[in-house]
Design a protein around this motif. Structure first.
Motif, PDB file in Angstrom:
ATOM      1  N   GLU A 167       0.832  -1.204   0.000  1.00  0.00           N
ATOM      2  CA  GLU A 167       0.000   0.000   0.000  1.00  0.00           C
ATOM      3  C   GLU A 167       0.867   1.255   0.000  1.00  0.00           C
ATOM      4  OE1 GLU A 167      -3.113   0.294  -0.442  1.00  0.00           O
ATOM      5  OE2 GLU A 167      -3.745  -1.803  -0.273  1.00  0.00           O
ATOM      6  N   GLN A 168       1.934   1.243   0.774  1.00  0.00           N
ATOM      7  CA  GLN A 168       2.823   2.397   0.828  1.00  0.00           C
ATOM      8  C   GLN A 168       3.511   2.616  -0.511  1.00  0.00           C
ATOM      9  OE1 GLN A 168       3.203   4.674   3.117  1.00  0.00           O
ATOM     10  NE2 GLN A 168       4.777   5.790   1.970  1.00  0.00           N
ATOM     11  N   LEU A 169       3.959   1.543  -1.141  1.00  0.00           N
ATOM     12  CA  LEU A 169       4.615   1.662  -2.445  1.00  0.00           C
ATOM     13  C   LEU A 169       3.648   2.215  -3.490  1.00  0.00           C
ATOM     14  CD1 LEU A 169       6.632  -1.684  -2.493  1.00  0.00           C
ATOM     15  CD2 LEU A 169       7.578   0.635  -2.323  1.00  0.00           C
ATOM     16  N   MET A 170       2.401   1.778  -3.442  1.00  0.00           N
ATOM     17  CA  MET A 170       1.419   2.261  -4.402  1.00  0.00           C
ATOM     18  C   MET A 170       1.061   3.718  -4.136  1.00  0.00           C
ATOM     19  SD  MET A 170      -1.039  -1.071  -4.964  1.00  0.00           S
ATOM     20  CE  MET A 170      -1.897  -0.342  -6.359  1.00  0.00           C
ATOM     21  N   THR A 171       1.007   4.113  -2.870  1.00  0.00           N
ATOM     22  CA  THR A 171       0.733   5.513  -2.531  1.00  0.00           C
ATOM     23  C   THR A 171       1.840   6.417  -3.046  1.00  0.00           C
ATOM     24  OG1 THR A 171      -0.536   4.908  -0.562  1.00  0.00           O
ATOM     25  CG2 THR A 171       0.376   7.137  -0.631  1.00  0.00           C
ATOM     26  N   GLU A 172       3.074   5.990  -2.876  1.00  0.00           N
ATOM     27  CA  GLU A 172       4.205   6.769  -3.372  1.00  0.00           C
ATOM     28  C   GLU A 172       4.172   6.884  -4.893  1.00  0.00           C
ATOM     29  OE1 GLU A 172       7.518   4.678  -1.780  1.00  0.00           O
ATOM     30  OE2 GLU A 172       7.211   5.403   0.288  1.00  0.00           O
ATOM     31  N   ALA A 177       2.700  10.011  -9.877  1.00  0.00           N
ATOM     32  CA  ALA A 177       1.832  10.093 -11.047  1.00  0.00           C
ATOM     33  C   ALA A 177       1.034  11.394 -11.052  1.00  0.00           C
ATOM     34  CB  ALA A 177       0.884   8.896 -11.078  1.00  0.00           C
ATOM     35  N   VAL A 178       0.563  11.822  -9.878  1.00  0.00           N
ATOM     36  CA  VAL A 178      -0.180  13.083  -9.783  1.00  0.00           C
ATOM     37  C   VAL A 178       0.726  14.258 -10.131  1.00  0.00           C
ATOM     38  CG1 VAL A 178      -1.302  14.652  -8.155  1.00  0.00           C
ATOM     39  CG2 VAL A 178      -1.876  12.215  -8.133  1.00  0.00           C
ATOM     40  N   GLU A 179       1.960  14.216  -9.696  1.00  0.00           N
ATOM     41  CA  GLU A 179       2.904  15.279 -10.038  1.00  0.00           C
ATOM     42  C   GLU A 179       3.102  15.360 -11.551  1.00  0.00           C
ATOM     43  OE1 GLU A 179       6.325  14.154  -7.825  1.00  0.00           O
ATOM     44  OE2 GLU A 179       5.557  14.918  -5.904  1.00  0.00           O
ATOM     45  N   THR A 180       3.176  14.231 -12.203  1.00  0.00           N
ATOM     46  CA  THR A 180       3.298  14.207 -13.664  1.00  0.00           C
ATOM     47  C   THR A 180       2.041  14.752 -14.327  1.00  0.00           C
ATOM     48  OG1 THR A 180       4.767  12.285 -13.559  1.00  0.00           O
ATOM     49  CG2 THR A 180       3.678  12.713 -15.666  1.00  0.00           C
ATOM     50  N   ALA A 181       0.874  14.357 -13.788  1.00  0.00           N
ATOM     51  CA  ALA A 181      -0.392  14.782 -14.380  1.00  0.00           C
ATOM     52  C   ALA A 181      -0.578  16.296 -14.322  1.00  0.00           C
ATOM     53  CB  ALA A 181      -1.547  14.090 -13.663  1.00  0.00           C
ATOM     54  N   GLN A 182       0.039  16.942 -13.355  1.00  0.00           N
ATOM     55  CA  GLN A 182      -0.089  18.394 -13.228  1.00  0.00           C
ATOM     56  C   GLN A 182       0.409  19.126 -14.479  1.00  0.00           C
ATOM     57  OE1 GLN A 182      -1.478  20.187 -10.923  1.00  0.00           O
ATOM     58  NE2 GLN A 182      -1.556  18.975  -9.030  1.00  0.00           N
ATOM     59  N   GLN A 183       1.210  18.485 -15.286  1.00  0.00           N
ATOM     60  CA  GLN A 183       1.767  19.127 -16.473  1.00  0.00           C
ATOM     61  C   GLN A 183       0.772  19.172 -17.636  1.00  0.00           C
ATOM     62  OE1 GLN A 183       5.660  17.373 -17.424  1.00  0.00           O
ATOM     63  NE2 GLN A 183       5.725  16.568 -15.325  1.00  0.00           N
ATOM     64  N   TYR A 184      -0.376  18.472 -17.505  1.00  0.00           N
ATOM     65  CA  TYR A 184      -1.316  18.357 -18.622  1.00  0.00           C
ATOM     66  C   TYR A 184      -2.664  18.951 -18.216  1.00  0.00           C
ATOM     67  CZ  TYR A 184       2.330  15.318 -20.318  1.00  0.00           C
ATOM     68  OH  TYR A 184       3.541  14.830 -20.734  1.00  0.00           O
ATOM     69  N   GLY A 192      -8.615  18.462  -9.241  1.00  0.00           N
ATOM     70  CA  GLY A 192      -9.370  19.250  -8.280  1.00  0.00           C
ATOM     71  C   GLY A 192     -10.678  18.618  -7.877  1.00  0.00           C
ATOM     72  N   THR A 193     -10.977  17.417  -8.396  1.00  0.00           N
ATOM     73  CA  THR A 193     -12.236  16.746  -8.077  1.00  0.00           C
ATOM     74  C   THR A 193     -12.054  15.850  -6.860  1.00  0.00           C
ATOM     75  OG1 THR A 193     -11.786  14.794  -9.426  1.00  0.00           O
ATOM     76  CG2 THR A 193     -12.741  16.722 -10.533  1.00  0.00           C
ATOM     77  N   PRO A 194     -13.172  15.382  -6.249  1.00  0.00           N
ATOM     78  CA  PRO A 194     -13.060  14.483  -5.081  1.00  0.00           C
ATOM     79  C   PRO A 194     -12.315  13.192  -5.380  1.00  0.00           C
ATOM     80  CG  PRO A 194     -15.264  15.396  -5.239  1.00  0.00           C
ATOM     81  CD  PRO A 194     -14.554  15.796  -6.510  1.00  0.00           C
ATOM     82  N   ALA A 195     -12.282  12.776  -6.666  1.00  0.00           N
ATOM     83  CA  ALA A 195     -11.624  11.519  -7.028  1.00  0.00           C
ATOM     84  C   ALA A 195     -10.174  11.727  -7.431  1.00  0.00           C
ATOM     85  CB  ALA A 195     -12.381  10.845  -8.173  1.00  0.00           C
ATOM     86  N   ALA A 196      -9.588  12.870  -7.040  1.00  0.00           N
ATOM     87  CA  ALA A 196      -8.242  13.210  -7.498  1.00  0.00           C
ATOM     88  C   ALA A 196      -7.215  12.130  -7.183  1.00  0.00           C
ATOM     89  CB  ALA A 196      -7.800  14.528  -6.866  1.00  0.00           C
ATOM     90  N   SER A 197      -7.312  11.543  -5.998  1.00  0.00           N
ATOM     91  CA  SER A 197      -6.301  10.556  -5.607  1.00  0.00           C
ATOM     92  C   SER A 197      -6.392   9.280  -6.431  1.00  0.00           C
ATOM     93  CB  SER A 197      -6.445  10.203  -4.130  1.00  0.00           C
ATOM     94  OG  SER A 197      -7.698   9.588  -3.887  1.00  0.00           O
ATOM     95  N   GLN A 198      -7.507   9.142  -7.158  1.00  0.00           N
ATOM     96  CA  GLN A 198      -7.678   7.929  -7.960  1.00  0.00           C
ATOM     97  C   GLN A 198      -7.885   8.269  -9.437  1.00  0.00           C
ATOM     98  OE1 GLN A 198      -7.423   4.811  -6.841  1.00  0.00           O
ATOM     99  NE2 GLN A 198      -6.948   5.569  -4.790  1.00  0.00           N
TER     100      GLN A 198
END
Length: 231
Positions: A167-172, A177-184, A192-198
């Motif tokens: 779980e920790q490895l997947m969270t990291e 992945a979210v940091e990468t997605a910020q570029q697009y 910015g939606t409630p499902a952002a973490s997924q």
């Protein structure tokens, strides 16, 4: 357990449970025999090879899928029920999708399901050849949608080996992945939606949306074919 108390059905049932718990890589005759309280040699008296055991286990779970009565329902309802049942079965047994790519899978359970699929689309009004195509389209769609949950199970099992915190490895990994997605731009907006973490996961009701869209397309094609025949 003495050899004569074992049956092929009991062995296959235990194999399904082991496959659900450990995946294809975790299935071996020694582990299976321990689960049955038997010796591995006793298992071999009934089922000769691991490949044959996977084939038998894979075919047995097709019987879990509800088979709608075509005399009591319309083709579209029957198609939706059967597809949803297959999707649920593949989600319960994520190893089956992997087995398709590594074993020769066949048997009466799958044949029973495939035969009804063809009957559903023939009842809809497709020719035999187009019923084959329609059934194959839905089968491919369901397999594709079940791939994500199956891959997650397999990934967590692999990451968790040797005492790692999966779980920790997947969270990291998700954080990166979210940091990468910020570029697009479109991905950034969805963060910015409630499902952002997924955001990488399929949105809710994706399977239902896709299946109904496919069936809408089938219905439109059938209507167009009937119209052209009348002209």
């Amino acid at each position: 357990m003495p050899r004569d108390t074992l049956t092929a059905d009991r062995i296959v049932h235990a194999a399904i449970e082991l496959l659900d718990d450990e995946g294809l890589d975790g299935l071996n005759m020694r582990s299976l025999a321990q689960r049955l309280g038997s010796a591995a040699t006793a298992v071999y008296w009934h089922i000769k090879t691991k490949d044959e055991l996977v084939r038998l286990a894979g075919d047995a779970i097709w019987y879990e899928i509800e088979q709608p009565d075509l005399d009591a329902t319309d083709w579209r309802t029957a198609a939706a029920v059967q597809a949803a049942g297959m999707h649920a079965m593949l989600t319960r047994h994520p190893w089956l999708g992997q087995a398709f790519g590594s074993h020769l899978m066949h048997g009466p359970g799958q044949a029973r399901h495939d035969d009804l699929s063809l009957a559903i689309y023939e009842k809809a009004g497709f020719t035999a050849a187009d019923a084959d195509r329609a059934a194959a389209t839905v089968l491919t769609f369901v397999l594709g949608n079940a791939l994500g949950p199956a891959a997650e199970v397999s990934l967590k099992r692999r990451l968790g080996k040797n005492g790692a915190d999966a779980e920790q490895l997947m969270t990291e990994a998700m954080t990166r992945a979210v940091e990468t997605a910020q570029q697009y731009p479109r991905l950034r907006e969805r963060l910015g939606t409630p499902a952002a973490s997924q955001y990488i996961a399929a949105p809710d009701n994706t399977f239902e949306f896709g299946l109904q869209s496919i069936l809408d397309g089938f219905e439109a094609r059938l209507t167009a074919d009937r119209t052209s025949r009348r002209e």
